[in-house]
Design an enzyme around this catalytic site. Structure first.
Site, short mmCIF file in Angstrom:
data_model
loop_
_atom_site.label_atom_id
_atom_site.label_comp_id
_atom_site.label_asym_id
_atom_site.label_seq_id
_atom_site.Cartn_x
_atom_site.Cartn_y
_atom_site.Cartn_z
N PHE A 78 -2.03 4.57 -6.99
CA PHE A 78 -2.17 3.36 -6.18
C PHE A 78 -2.20 3.73 -4.71
CE2 PHE A 78 -0.99 -0.78 -8.47
CZ PHE A 78 -1.56 -0.36 -9.65
N ASP A 79 -3.24 3.25 -4.01
CA ASP A 79 -3.27 3.39 -2.56
C ASP A 79 -2.67 2.12 -1.95
OD1 ASP A 79 -5.27 1.39 -2.60
OD2 ASP A 79 -6.89 2.83 -2.33
N SER A 80 -2.69 2.01 -0.64
CA SER A 80 -2.04 0.87 0.01
C SER A 80 -2.68 -0.46 -0.37
CB SER A 80 -2.03 1.04 1.52
OG SER A 80 -3.34 1.19 2.02
N ASP B 148 -4.20 -1.14 -3.24
CA ASP B 148 -3.77 -1.40 -4.62
C ASP B 148 -2.36 -2.00 -4.63
OD1 ASP B 148 -6.12 -0.32 -5.79
OD2 ASP B 148 -5.26 1.70 -5.76
#
Length: 73
Positions: free
Chosen positions: A32-34, A36
């Site tokens: 997960f990135d920011s 997400d």
């Protein structure tokens, strides 16, 4: 329904695959990135009827589950 199970359903739907989640799983572990994370928080707020706030910092699934349970109580 158990909070971790419900959270896993949200993550599985979002990622489009079966993700192994434990309390120790980090959001980096599941890719997960920011953006997400923001989307996940919005879905969690909707599903559980809680307000997480923009300043919430959680690094693991367990921390998020604990916060959800605290707010639901």
């Amino acid at each position: 329904m158990d909070t971790l199970v419900a959270l896993k359903e949200i993550v599985d739907d979002y990622k489009g695959e079966d993700i192994a989640l434990t309390a120790e799983t980090t959001f980096d572990d599941i890719g997960f990135d920011s953006l997400d994370k923001v989307e996940l928080m919005m879905q969690v707020e909707e599903k559980f009827g809680v307000e997480l706030g923009d300043d919430l910092v959680v690094n693991t699934v367990g921390e998020l589950v604990a916060k959800i349970d605290e707010l639901k109580a």
